[in-house]
Design an enzyme around this catalytic site. Structure first.
Site, PDB file in Angstrom:
ATOM      1  N   PHE A  25      46.675  40.590   2.558  1.00 12.81           N
ATOM      2  CA  PHE A  25      45.838  39.390   2.696  1.00 12.81           C
ATOM      3  C   PHE A  25      46.428  38.224   1.896  1.00 12.81           C
ATOM      4  O   PHE A  25      46.004  37.085   2.041  1.00 12.81           O
ATOM      5  CB  PHE A  25      44.422  39.724   2.191  1.00 12.81           C
ATOM      6  CG  PHE A  25      43.406  38.652   2.456  1.00 12.81           C
ATOM      7  CD1 PHE A  25      43.027  38.312   3.746  1.00 12.81           C
ATOM      8  CD2 PHE A  25      42.811  37.976   1.400  1.00 12.81           C
ATOM      9  CE1 PHE A  25      42.078  37.327   3.994  1.00 12.81           C
ATOM     10  CE2 PHE A  25      41.854  36.986   1.631  1.00 12.81           C
ATOM     11  CZ  PHE A  25      41.490  36.672   2.935  1.00 12.81           C
ATOM     12  N   SER A  26      47.442  38.512   1.063  1.00 14.95           N
ATOM     13  CA  SER A  26      47.974  37.471   0.174  1.00 14.95           C
ATOM     14  C   SER A  26      48.520  36.237   0.901  1.00 14.95           C
ATOM     15  O   SER A  26      48.323  35.116   0.427  1.00 14.95           O
ATOM     16  CB  SER A  26      49.035  38.053  -0.757  1.00 14.95           C
ATOM     17  OG  SER A  26      48.417  38.929  -1.655  1.00 14.95           O
ATOM     18  N   LYS A  76      55.775  47.584  -8.263  1.00 17.37           N
ATOM     19  CA  LYS A  76      55.288  46.833  -9.428  1.00 17.37           C
ATOM     20  C   LYS A  76      55.972  47.237 -10.742  1.00 17.37           C
ATOM     21  O   LYS A  76      56.048  46.438 -11.674  1.00 17.37           O
ATOM     22  CB  LYS A  76      53.771  46.988  -9.568  1.00 17.37           C
ATOM     23  CG  LYS A  76      52.988  46.229  -8.509  1.00 17.37           C
ATOM     24  CD  LYS A  76      51.496  46.355  -8.777  1.00 17.37           C
ATOM     25  CE  LYS A  76      50.694  45.620  -7.728  1.00 17.37           C
ATOM     26  NZ  LYS A  76      49.258  45.573  -8.058  1.00 17.37           N
ATOM     27  N   GLY A 253      35.931  44.696  -5.008  1.00 19.85           N
ATOM     28  CA  GLY A 253      37.271  44.293  -5.429  1.00 19.85           C
ATOM     29  C   GLY A 253      37.778  42.984  -4.831  1.00 19.85           C
ATOM     30  O   GLY A 253      38.884  42.557  -5.173  1.00 19.85           O
TER      31      GLY A 253
END
Ligand code: ATR
Length: 294
Positions: A25-26, A76, A253
């Site tokens: 969705f970024s 990450k 969230g």
């Protein structure tokens, strides 16, 4: 929604690296912020298929002049060795999700922790002096635990299926903070005295486990002020509905997702987005997401 027709050689390029990234969705989030603020920025997803390609991807992005990037699953941690510098909180968490271009290379940050903090703060939920329970001991639990420790919680309880993993996370927090951190299994959760906040970081409740909750003993919710579930699909998990029935303030969230994205945008562009504009962007994105997921 994107201001695509305005893209030219002066447009600042940002992106997200991960695998998979096609459902992220970024891009919607970041391009909405740029449009709302009238900035000449564009944000695109980049799928890096293999771990061995990460260094080349980072170097390539730098050579191409990419101003900033988000890093998502599964890179990450891996990306950290290819950065010129890492922010202290990201170092403590052991993961970065945001890279900012500098003269020497990319500097890494972790805005998941900022997103989490802001999701609580906007509802006046204060961590300082509180007893915080975290369910799960993976990457998201790391951010939650460092948030609680850095925010001066009184005590932290890490509750996990595999107690060894909870113990490792507790040890990691204790390496950086002088705070009481306990590790336990779900069978011991009711023994926690006076818990205030519960942050749910496992994947239980989404996908194949939709309708399930990691916290089966719902009696715990009667003692708690607020719960946050990092899941936002479904919008309300079983965990959240159980907590709501018991009278807790419940947060899903999605706010964490929005606020971490806004924090990345602020870091990249050296700006602070005001409260009113932040809430306007959040409302647009909630609408956009809930419409899209219907
Ligand atoms: P992330 O990085 O997104 O936090 P992760 O590192 O895979 O994800 O961590 C997932 C967490 O959810 C782990 O703590 C895992 O528990 P274990 O350490 O025992 O593996 C927890 N988890 C996943 N599935 C679970 C389930 N069905 N019941 C309870 N906990 C579960």
């Amino acid at each position: 929604m994107n201001c695509i027709s305005l893209i030219d050689g002066k447009t600042n390029v940002f992106g997200i690296i991960g695998n998979p990234v096609e459902h992220s969705f970024s891009p919607v989030l970041q391009n909405t912020i740029a449009c709302e603020l009238g900035h000449d920025n564009i944000y695109v997803p980049f799928c890096v298929k293999e771990k061995q390609e990460i260094q080349a991807a980072i170097n390539g992005a730098y050579s191409l002049g990419i101003m900033g990037m988000n890093i998502t699953i599964p890179y990450k941690k891996e990306v950290m060795e290819f950065l010129c510098e890492t922010d202290i909180l990201a170092e403590q968490i052991g993961a970065v999700n945001t890279l900012k271009r500098t003269d020497k290379g990319y500097k890494g940050y972790n805005t998941d922790i900022i997103g989490l903090r802001k999701s609580l703060e906007v509802r006046n939920i204060i961590v300082e002096g509180k007893t915080v329970i975290i369910t799960g001991a993976g990457g998201a639990a790391n951010s939650a635990a460092i948030l609680a420790a850095n925010g001066k919680a009184k005590k932290i309880y890490i509750v996990n299926r595999t107690v060894d993993n909870a113990a490792k996370l507790a040890e990691r927090v204790s390496d950086f903070y002088d705070i009481e951190v306990n590790a336990m299994g779900y069978n011991e959760i009711m023994s926690i005295t006076n818990p205030d906040i519960l942050i749910q970081t496992t994947s239980v409740g989404m996908g194949l486990t939709k309708g399930k909750s990691p916290v089966e003993d719902t009696g715990i919710f009667k003692k708690i002020e607020a719960v946050l579930d990092i899941i936002y699909t479904p919008w309300e998990t079983r965990f959240l509905s159980d907590a709501k029935k018991a009278g807790c303030t419940v947060i899903n969230g999605f706010d964490m997702l929005v606020y971490q994205g806004i924090a990345s945008y602020e870091i990249w562009n050296d700006i602070v987005i005001g409260k009113q504009q932040t809430e306007k962007i959040r409302d647009i994105l909630v609408e956009c997401y809930t419409q899209g997921s219907k």
